[in-house]
Design a protein around this motif. Sequence first.
Motif, PDB file in Angstrom:
ATOM      1  N   GLU A   1       1.698 -11.526  -5.318  1.00 58.79           N
ATOM      2  CA  GLU A   1       2.149 -10.568  -4.308  1.00 58.79           C
ATOM      3  C   GLU A   1       2.843 -11.284  -3.154  1.00 58.79           C
ATOM      4  OE1 GLU A   1      -1.119  -6.959  -4.758  1.00 58.79           O
ATOM      5  OE2 GLU A   1      -1.691  -8.809  -3.727  1.00 58.79           O
ATOM      6  N   LYS A   2       2.329 -12.450  -2.753  1.00 57.44           N
ATOM      7  CA  LYS A   2       2.978 -13.219  -1.689  1.00 57.44           C
ATOM      8  C   LYS A   2       4.382 -13.651  -2.111  1.00 57.44           C
ATOM      9  CE  LYS A   2      -1.181 -15.182   0.460  1.00 57.44           C
ATOM     10  NZ  LYS A   2      -1.905 -16.431   0.761  1.00 57.44           N
ATOM     11  N   SER A   3       4.499 -14.109  -3.330  1.00 58.10           N
ATOM     12  CA  SER A   3       5.797 -14.534  -3.839  1.00 58.10           C
ATOM     13  C   SER A   3       6.770 -13.360  -3.896  1.00 58.10           C
ATOM     14  CB  SER A   3       5.627 -15.155  -5.225  1.00 58.10           C
ATOM     15  OG  SER A   3       6.868 -15.575  -5.748  1.00 58.10           O
ATOM     16  N   ALA A   4       6.277 -12.196  -4.346  1.00 56.76           N
ATOM     17  CA  ALA A   4       7.121 -11.002  -4.416  1.00 56.76           C
ATOM     18  C   ALA A   4       7.554 -10.564  -3.017  1.00 56.76           C
ATOM     19  CB  ALA A   4       6.374  -9.873  -5.120  1.00 56.76           C
ATOM     20  N   PHE A   5       6.641 -10.662  -2.034  1.00 59.14           N
ATOM     21  CA  PHE A   5       6.972 -10.301  -0.657  1.00 59.14           C
ATOM     22  C   PHE A   5       8.080 -11.207  -0.134  1.00 59.14           C
ATOM     23  CE2 PHE A   5       6.411 -10.569   3.945  1.00 59.14           C
ATOM     24  CZ  PHE A   5       6.299  -9.235   4.297  1.00 59.14           C
ATOM     25  N   LYS A   6       7.971 -12.504  -0.370  1.00 59.91           N
ATOM     26  CA  LYS A   6       9.005 -13.439   0.069  1.00 59.91           C
ATOM     27  C   LYS A   6      10.363 -13.071  -0.521  1.00 59.91           C
ATOM     28  CE  LYS A   6       6.353 -17.745   0.788  1.00 59.91           C
ATOM     29  NZ  LYS A   6       7.060 -18.314   1.935  1.00 59.91           N
ATOM     30  N   ARG A   7      10.355 -12.665  -1.769  1.00 60.85           N
ATOM     31  CA  ARG A   7      11.605 -12.343  -2.456  1.00 60.85           C
ATOM     32  C   ARG A   7      12.179 -10.992  -2.048  1.00 60.85           C
ATOM     33  NH1 ARG A   7       8.483 -14.062  -6.950  1.00 60.85           N
ATOM     34  NH2 ARG A   7       8.373 -11.897  -7.678  1.00 60.85           N
ATOM     35  N   GLY A   8      11.462 -10.249  -1.213  1.00 62.63           N
ATOM     36  CA  GLY A   8      11.957  -8.957  -0.766  1.00 62.63           C
ATOM     37  C   GLY A   8      11.635  -7.812  -1.685  1.00 62.63           C
ATOM     38  N   GLU A   9      10.756  -8.051  -2.665  1.00 64.84           N
ATOM     39  CA  GLU A   9      10.391  -6.991  -3.599  1.00 64.84           C
ATOM     40  C   GLU A   9       9.342  -6.063  -2.985  1.00 64.84           C
ATOM     41  OE1 GLU A   9       9.139  -8.811  -7.207  1.00 64.84           O
ATOM     42  OE2 GLU A   9      11.005  -9.942  -7.469  1.00 64.84           O
ATOM     43  N   LEU A  10       9.358  -4.828  -3.406  1.00 65.83           N
ATOM     44  CA  LEU A  10       8.414  -3.833  -2.924  1.00 65.83           C
ATOM     45  C   LEU A  10       7.058  -4.091  -3.573  1.00 65.83           C
ATOM     46  CD1 LEU A  10       8.141  -1.182  -1.246  1.00 65.83           C
ATOM     47  CD2 LEU A  10       8.613   0.047  -3.373  1.00 65.83           C
ATOM     48  N   ILE A  11       6.012  -4.217  -2.749  1.00 63.33           N
ATOM     49  CA  ILE A  11       4.672  -4.383  -3.298  1.00 63.33           C
ATOM     50  C   ILE A  11       3.805  -3.212  -2.843  1.00 63.33           C
ATOM     51  CG2 ILE A  11       4.859  -6.897  -3.391  1.00 63.33           C
ATOM     52  CD1 ILE A  11       3.124  -7.084  -0.931  1.00 63.33           C
ATOM     53  N   GLU A  12       2.885  -2.813  -3.721  1.00 65.41           N
ATOM     54  CA  GLU A  12       1.976  -1.701  -3.427  1.00 65.41           C
ATOM     55  C   GLU A  12       0.549  -2.224  -3.397  1.00 65.41           C
ATOM     56  OE1 GLU A  12       0.658   2.685  -5.189  1.00 65.41           O
ATOM     57  OE2 GLU A  12       2.689   1.893  -5.548  1.00 65.41           O
ATOM     58  N   LEU A  13      -0.153  -1.944  -2.284  1.00 61.32           N
ATOM     59  CA  LEU A  13      -1.521  -2.410  -2.104  1.00 61.32           C
ATOM     60  C   LEU A  13      -2.505  -1.443  -2.760  1.00 61.32           C
ATOM     61  CD1 LEU A  13      -1.129  -3.446   1.641  1.00 61.32           C
ATOM     62  CD2 LEU A  13      -0.746  -4.838  -0.403  1.00 61.32           C
ATOM     63  N   THR A  14      -3.771  -1.838  -2.818  1.00 62.07           N
ATOM     64  CA  THR A  14      -4.762  -1.047  -3.550  1.00 62.07           C
ATOM     65  C   THR A  14      -5.025   0.313  -2.923  1.00 62.07           C
ATOM     66  OG1 THR A  14      -6.511  -2.227  -2.349  1.00 62.07           O
ATOM     67  CG2 THR A  14      -5.900  -3.062  -4.529  1.00 62.07           C
ATOM     68  N   ASP A  15      -4.715   0.483  -1.627  1.00 70.28           N
ATOM     69  CA  ASP A  15      -4.916   1.804  -1.011  1.00 70.28           C
ATOM     70  C   ASP A  15      -3.660   2.662  -1.087  1.00 70.28           C
ATOM     71  OD1 ASP A  15      -3.257   0.597   0.861  1.00 70.28           O
ATOM     72  OD2 ASP A  15      -4.376   1.378   2.586  1.00 70.28           O
ATOM     73  N   GLY A  16      -2.641   2.179  -1.822  1.00 70.59           N
ATOM     74  CA  GLY A  16      -1.410   2.942  -1.985  1.00 70.59           C
ATOM     75  C   GLY A  16      -0.338   2.613  -0.974  1.00 70.59           C
ATOM     76  N   THR A  17      -0.657   1.803   0.047  1.00 69.14           N
ATOM     77  CA  THR A  17       0.341   1.404   1.040  1.00 69.14           C
ATOM     78  C   THR A  17       1.402   0.529   0.391  1.00 69.14           C
ATOM     79  OG1 THR A  17      -1.243   1.502   2.860  1.00 69.14           O
ATOM     80  CG2 THR A  17       0.713   0.146   3.192  1.00 69.14           C
ATOM     81  N   ARG A  18       2.660   0.833   0.672  1.00 69.03           N
ATOM     82  CA  ARG A  18       3.768   0.055   0.136  1.00 69.03           C
ATOM     83  C   ARG A  18       4.461  -0.698   1.265  1.00 69.03           C
ATOM     84  NH1 ARG A  18       7.759   3.347  -3.318  1.00 69.03           N
ATOM     85  NH2 ARG A  18       7.771   4.690  -1.472  1.00 69.03           N
ATOM     86  N   VAL A  19       4.771  -1.962   1.027  1.00 71.54           N
ATOM     87  CA  VAL A  19       5.409  -2.805   2.037  1.00 71.54           C
ATOM     88  C   VAL A  19       6.509  -3.633   1.393  1.00 71.54           C
ATOM     89  CG1 VAL A  19       3.346  -2.956   3.482  1.00 71.54           C
ATOM     90  CG2 VAL A  19       3.747  -4.677   1.725  1.00 71.54           C
ATOM     91  N   GLN A  20       7.454  -4.060   2.239  1.00 71.56           N
ATOM     92  CA  GLN A  20       8.588  -4.834   1.746  1.00 71.56           C
ATOM     93  C   GLN A  20       9.142  -5.679   2.886  1.00 71.56           C
ATOM     94  OE1 GLN A  20      12.069  -2.482   0.668  1.00 71.56           O
ATOM     95  NE2 GLN A  20      12.517  -3.861  -1.036  1.00 71.56           N
ATOM     96  N   HIS A  21       9.385  -6.953   2.607  1.00 68.42           N
ATOM     97  CA  HIS A  21      10.021  -7.812   3.614  1.00 68.42           C
ATOM     98  C   HIS A  21      11.492  -7.440   3.745  1.00 68.42           C
ATOM     99  CE1 HIS A  21      12.409 -11.435   4.720  1.00 68.42           C
ATOM    100  NE2 HIS A  21      11.516 -11.466   5.682  1.00 68.42           N
ATOM    101  N   ARG A  22      11.970  -7.369   4.998  1.00 64.83           N
ATOM    102  CA  ARG A  22      13.383  -7.096   5.262  1.00 64.83           C
ATOM    103  C   ARG A  22      13.875  -8.031   6.367  1.00 64.83           C
ATOM    104  NH1 ARG A  22      15.720  -2.092   4.008  1.00 64.83           N
ATOM    105  NH2 ARG A  22      15.025  -1.437   1.933  1.00 64.83           N
TER     106      ARG A  22
END
Length: 260
Positions: A156-177
């Motif tokens: 998930e950390k690697s995906a965040f760095k790459r700007g990919e959308l990640i979804e957490l276990t509570d359904g929250t979605r985040v993305q680096h921009r």
Amino acid sequence: MMNTLFDIKELPLSQFEDLGLYNDKQLLLGPEEIQALLNGRRTDLISLRALKGEGFEIERLDARLSLRREDSGELSLMIHPIYRTAREHPLLTAGEMDDLINGRKDFVGRRIDKEEGRWAMYNIEYDPETKDFAGYDVAKVQTPERINGMLLNEEEKSAFKRGELIELTDGTRVQHRASDPKGIRSDRKVLVLSVLLDGGISYLLIRGIRSIRDGANQLNHHTTAFNQALAEMQGAKNVIQQGLSPEDSRHLGTKKITRH
């Protein structure tokens, strides 16, 4: 405060002064704008007034600002005005630019060769506010250890760095921009980030987060995970306030300027 790409003591104050943003040992920017600059991101739109140069004078210019490291090692202040039509990017094809401009892609990745056989992954985003493109070195993105108390695994950390959308276990979605001053977008307006500093965990409460898709409604941020993380933050000693640390605030006085 969180580790930043640039040191506040490196800021090219004379260049800020030329733009009317530094006067009487005071930087005329708000803490969030300064923080965005130090993190290698763009500020929000700022109204620059009475700009003068050789053979020109501009009464008002709305632009975003960023910093760039020159080959000499010094920092330069970059101005990103609002263009009438989208600017071309030398690393992108016409189709890739069209995909970014029309929202079919959030970023395009490029492998950039460096000296001595080294290379870096470079992501390019579209900035709709200025109608040009913003890029960043993927390896230099600082990832949180936890978001709303939920631990990010290495994938998930690697995906965040790459700007990919990640979804957490509570359904929250985040993305680096990189093109966003806060450096993050989410389907929640408020998040609690936990970052690892000096071997310990510190907390950062981020408000006013923009939606992953412009204009899309955001969900209630008061999930069970958020409320628990907020309670832990309120009981912790290591809480990072949004913006500058007291030490940096003393180094540069700040005063809010007119915003777009």
